[in-house]
Design an enzyme around this catalytic site. Structure first.
Site, mmCIF file in Angstrom:
data_model
loop_
_atom_site.group_PDB
_atom_site.id
_atom_site.type_symbol
_atom_site.label_atom_id
_atom_site.label_comp_id
_atom_site.label_asym_id
_atom_site.label_seq_id
_atom_site.Cartn_x
_atom_site.Cartn_y
_atom_site.Cartn_z
ATOM 1 C CE LYS A 195 15.245 35.319 51.744
ATOM 2 N NZ LYS A 195 16.273 34.274 52.033
ATOM 3 C CD GLU A 221 18.015 33.316 49.093
ATOM 4 O OE1 GLU A 221 16.894 33.839 49.557
ATOM 5 O OE2 GLU A 221 18.649 32.573 49.424
ATOM 6 C CE1 TYR A 233 9.126 58.447 63.998
ATOM 7 C CE2 TYR A 233 8.555 58.398 66.390
ATOM 8 C CZ TYR A 233 8.407 59.070 65.356
ATOM 9 O OH TYR A 233 7.651 60.044 64.963
#
Length: 123
Positions: free
Chosen positions: A99, A22, A54
């Protein structure tokens, strides 16, 4: 506080996780940030300076996701929430890190951690 500004589905590639592959290969993370603030001053002035920009916030969040790796998305969520609370007008943030390519050997729809943090440190 009832007013909210939401930034959802912000995607960036990071190298977070507990496994070596990862950290080496990286993967996409998706961030949802819901900011609680009073939007009335911005509505009255029609000036971006009276609210949270934003676009600028998105840049800062992506810097965190693409930056220093951490083991846990809980840690990543905490760091991202802290960036949101650095915005002077934000009183509270609900921050979710998704994730979608988590290393799970079973079919799944999503893995996510959500933290809720207030300016005063309470959650």
């Amino acid at each position: 506080m009832r007013d909210r500004v939401a930034l959802r589905g912000l995607r960036a590639r990071g190298h977070h996780g507990v496994f070596d592959f990862e950290r080496r290969e990286g993967q996409d993370f998706v961030v949802d940030a819901v900011l609680y603030l009073d939007t009335a001053p911005a509505a009255a002035s029609d000036d971006v300076g009276d609210t949270v920009h934003y676009g600028v916030l998105a840049d800062r969040l992506v810097e965190i996701v693409t930056g220093e790796p951490v083991n846990l998305i809980e840690t990543l969520a905490e760091r991202l929430a802290a960036v949101c609370l650095e915005e002077p007008l934000v009183e509270r943030v609900e921050l979710t890190v998704h994730k979608p390519s988590a290393p799970i050997e079973h079919e799944f729809g999503d893995v996510a951690v959500t933290v809720v943090r207030d300016r005063g440190g309470a959650s």
